[in-house]
Structure formats: C-alpha cells, structure tokens
Design a protein around this motif. Structure first.
Motif, PDB file in Angstrom:
ATOM      1  N   ASP A 107      -3.323  -5.056  -9.426  1.00 34.44           N
ATOM      2  CA  ASP A 107      -3.576  -3.894  -8.581  1.00 34.44           C
ATOM      3  C   ASP A 107      -5.059  -3.556  -8.574  1.00 34.44           C
ATOM      4  OD1 ASP A 107      -4.259  -1.830 -10.652  1.00 34.44           O
ATOM      5  OD2 ASP A 107      -2.185  -2.170 -11.277  1.00 34.44           O
ATOM      6  N   LEU A 164      -4.998  -0.594   2.022  1.00 34.80           N
ATOM      7  CA  LEU A 164      -4.976  -2.000   2.424  1.00 34.80           C
ATOM      8  C   LEU A 164      -4.952  -2.072   3.944  1.00 34.80           C
ATOM      9  CD1 LEU A 164      -4.750  -5.007   1.804  1.00 34.80           C
ATOM     10  CD2 LEU A 164      -2.280  -4.689   1.528  1.00 34.80           C
ATOM     11  N   SER A 216       0.858  -1.181   0.000  1.00 34.75           N
ATOM     12  CA  SER A 216       0.000   0.000   0.000  1.00 34.75           C
ATOM     13  C   SER A 216       0.897   1.233   0.000  1.00 34.75           C
ATOM     14  CB  SER A 216      -0.907   0.004   1.236  1.00 34.75           C
ATOM     15  OG  SER A 216      -1.895   1.021   1.157  1.00 34.75           O
ATOM     16  N   THR A 271     -10.176  -3.381   2.599  1.00 34.81           N
ATOM     17  CA  THR A 271      -9.640  -2.081   2.229  1.00 34.81           C
ATOM     18  C   THR A 271     -10.557  -0.992   2.762  1.00 34.81           C
ATOM     19  OG1 THR A 271     -10.812  -1.891   0.100  1.00 34.81           O
ATOM     20  CG2 THR A 271      -8.647  -2.977   0.090  1.00 34.81           C
ATOM     21  N   LEU A 277      -2.512   0.427  -4.495  1.00 33.77           N
ATOM     22  CA  LEU A 277      -2.546  -0.863  -3.809  1.00 33.77           C
ATOM     23  C   LEU A 277      -2.182  -1.960  -4.797  1.00 33.77           C
ATOM     24  CD1 LEU A 277      -5.469  -2.057  -1.495  1.00 33.77           C
ATOM     25  CD2 LEU A 277      -4.040  -3.600  -2.782  1.00 33.77           C
TER      26      LEU A 277
END
Length: 358
Positions: free
Chosen positions: A215, A224, A191, A236, A201
């Motif tokens: 991603d 994250l 992250s 998330t 991320l």
C-alpha cells in the motif's frame, strides 16, 4: 504553449457524463474498451468503438439484482457473459438473462440499529457506504471490497463459483471504493475513499496460492487515477488536488506535477493563486498524460485541460478546443484520445491532439 484539440468522434448519449466522471471502462476479451452505464434498474454495456460508429444500442444489458440498492461499483466479465454486482450485503454474479450464477454473502455496509435483515434480500439499510468489485482481465477471479463482522476486507473470489480464495483485512472505514485493473493482467488496484478521513490505496496480485499486497498509506492520502498502458507505472492524485504523481508499480515516486507548474503559460496571471488539479486525469497514450485544473469561484477561467509528458509530468501545453473552452472532467482512453461530455446537448465527444503543421 497551446495544443489544439481535434474532434474525432461525437455521439448523443443521455447519461453519458458517467462515462467521463467515473471508473466505468473495462477491457474486452480482445483488448478493446467497453463502458458500463447504469440506466434505471439495468446495467448497460457499450462497446466504445461501436458506439462512436453509430451503434448506440448497448451490446449487453444486465438487470440490477436489488431494487432498493443504487450504490456500489459493478463489473462485467471480459467476454461479456456475466456481470458481478457489489450489493449492500452480497456480491452476486448474474448472467445475461438475469439468472443468478452465484452469490458471496458478507456483512452489511450500512447497518441500522434494530434492522434484523429478516431474510428479505431487497431490504436496504439507509447507510450511504458501499463497496466495489472487479472481474480480473483474465476472467478467472473477482476482486471485491466487502465487510465481515464490522471489519472491511479485500476478497479474491473464484469467478466460476464465487468461492473465496483469499481475504485481506483492511484498516479502512469506507464511504466508497473502486478497483483499477492493471493492463498486465496480474495486478489489481483498490482505492478507498473515507470522506474527510482521507484515502487508502492498495495494490495486490493473486499468484494462485496467496495474495501478495502493498500500500501507499504511510504518509499521504492519494487517489488512484490511472495505470500506464505500457505497464510502466501508475498515476495518483493528492486528496485535495495539490499534486499529481507518477509511481513505479511498487509505489516509488518517479515524477511530480504541482498545479502551478504550468504557470509559464502566457494566459496565466502570476498574481493569482494557482488552481488545483481536479479528479479527471490519466494516460492519453504511453507518452502523454491529460490532467484537469479545477474551477476556482473567483477565476473560472483557470479551469482547463493540460497535456503533460507521461515520463516527467512536465507540462507540454494547455488544450485548446475548436469551439471555445471545455472544462470539467476528462477521461483519457490510452489510445491517443480522450473523452469529454457536453451536458447541454447530452453529447459524448472523443478528442485527440491535432497534428502539428510544418
């Protein structure tokens, strides 16, 4: 609905707030939990079970390699034999006695015009940017977010000698980053925070020959937060706390919780704006998520902790603590408990949900 919290353990630990507000927990070789705490010029390693059993001395201490560098996110091998430090211009592996095991050089995270880096490894440029590193749970590789030729990369290094195995170019301009190791021992998450420019991320795995990555950066900025202890997904948080989301490992969304989804709580004023999710959230165990709502200046009582169903993210109830409200950051441990820190007394508290009385 309210869910009563039960105090399981408590220990006085000055500076222990970093164990709640930060990504400092790693796995031991036997699957237990360790916590890394920076203390002055040293990185202290605590065994969490021993800490709450009364052994307040760290089980390992590693000297930080660069006197002027106080940033970066560091890591310790699963067997505790060495630490890997993310520096401004290098990733360095250090043994328990402070001996340098290997070093992987990279570009400068905060280059200054006219600063020649004349060979003095203790020179530090004034930029605030930093990378991060993480030893994989099998101890064989080190994952590092680094800079080369003014571009950022995600590098996979051999943990034995620091040799680069793979390098993935990134489209980031980081303020900082951190890694999250998946409990399957194969996958690694990265992250990257870019300040007002958002979040990136990434997930990847090293198959021994190539780096396979994907991603979640096409449409949203997502932080994250945590990985399911049973390997079934990850959490998330939207950059500004507007929602919490459960994903499958490939990124597909499975469930979503907005911060107003608990407004069936009798203490919630329907005329007020719903609070935002704060950064503290994760899996208490395989079936339960804990999440924090942030402190609104106009209504500080909205801040609190909530237990959610780990599969649907539906709210189960607000956490009630025995001695009154506890707000702020919370760090779940995946074993049925979570941590909070009382800064007034420098006390690290470990909680669980109280058993429901028949």
């Amino acid at each position: 609905m309210s869910i009563n919290a039960e105090l399981r353990d408590s220990v006085r630990l000055p500076g222990g707030g970093a164990l709640v507000n930060g990504f400092v927990f790693e796995s031991r070789h036997d699957g237990g939990r360790r916590a890394l705490l920076r203390n002055g010029r040293e990185l202290e390693v605590y065994d969490l079970d021993e800490l709450f059993a009364g052994e307040v001395a760290p089980v390992g201490v590693f000297p930080l390699p660069w006197a002027g560098w106080d940033r970066g996110v560091h890591s310790v091998s699963p067997d505790g034999a060495f630490a890997v430090f993310s520096g401004q211009r290098a990733v360095r592996a250090v043994g328990r006695g402070g001996e340098v095991l290997w070093e992987y050089r990279h570009g400068c995270w905060g280059p200054e015009l006219g600063h020649p880096h004349s060979g003095d490894e203790q020179q530090v440029c004034r930029g605030l940017e930093h990378g991060s590193c993480r030893v994989a749970d099998d101890g064989r590789t080190v994952w590092a977010h680094v800079v080369h030729d003014e571009r950022e990369y995600w590098a996979v290094l051999d943990a034995a000698d620091g040799r680069e195995l793979a390098r993935l170019p990134l489209e980031s301009a980081a303020a900082g980053s951190y890694h999250v190791s998946h409990p399957d021992g194969i996958h690694m998450g990265l992250s990257i925070g870019m300040g007002q420019d958002g979040i990136l991320l990434y997930w990847a795995r090293w198959d021994g020959e190539k780096l396979v990555h994907w991603d979640l950066n096409e449409t949203e900025d997502r932080i994250l937060a945590d990985v399911h202890p049973g390997h079934s997904g990850f959490l998330t948080l939207e950059h500004y706390g507007s929602d919490l989301r459960l994903h499958a490992l490939d990124g597909d969304p499975l469930a979503l919780a907005e911060p107003g989804s608990h407004d069936e709580d009798p203490d919630h004023d329907q005329d007020q704006e719903p609070p935002f999710w704060d950064y503290g959230c994760g899996f208490v165990d395989a079936g339960t998520v804990i999440a924090a709502t942030g402190d609104d200046e106009e209504d500080p009582d909205q801040a609190g902790h909530w237990l959610l169903d780990a599969h649907t993210l539906r709210t189960r109830g607000r956490v009630r603590y025995p001695d009154g409200p506890v707000a702020g950051y919370v760090r779940p441990l995946g074993d049925g408990t979570w941590l909070t820190f009382d800064g007034r007394t420098d006390t690290l508290n470990r909680w669980g949900a109280a058993a429901v009385q028949p």
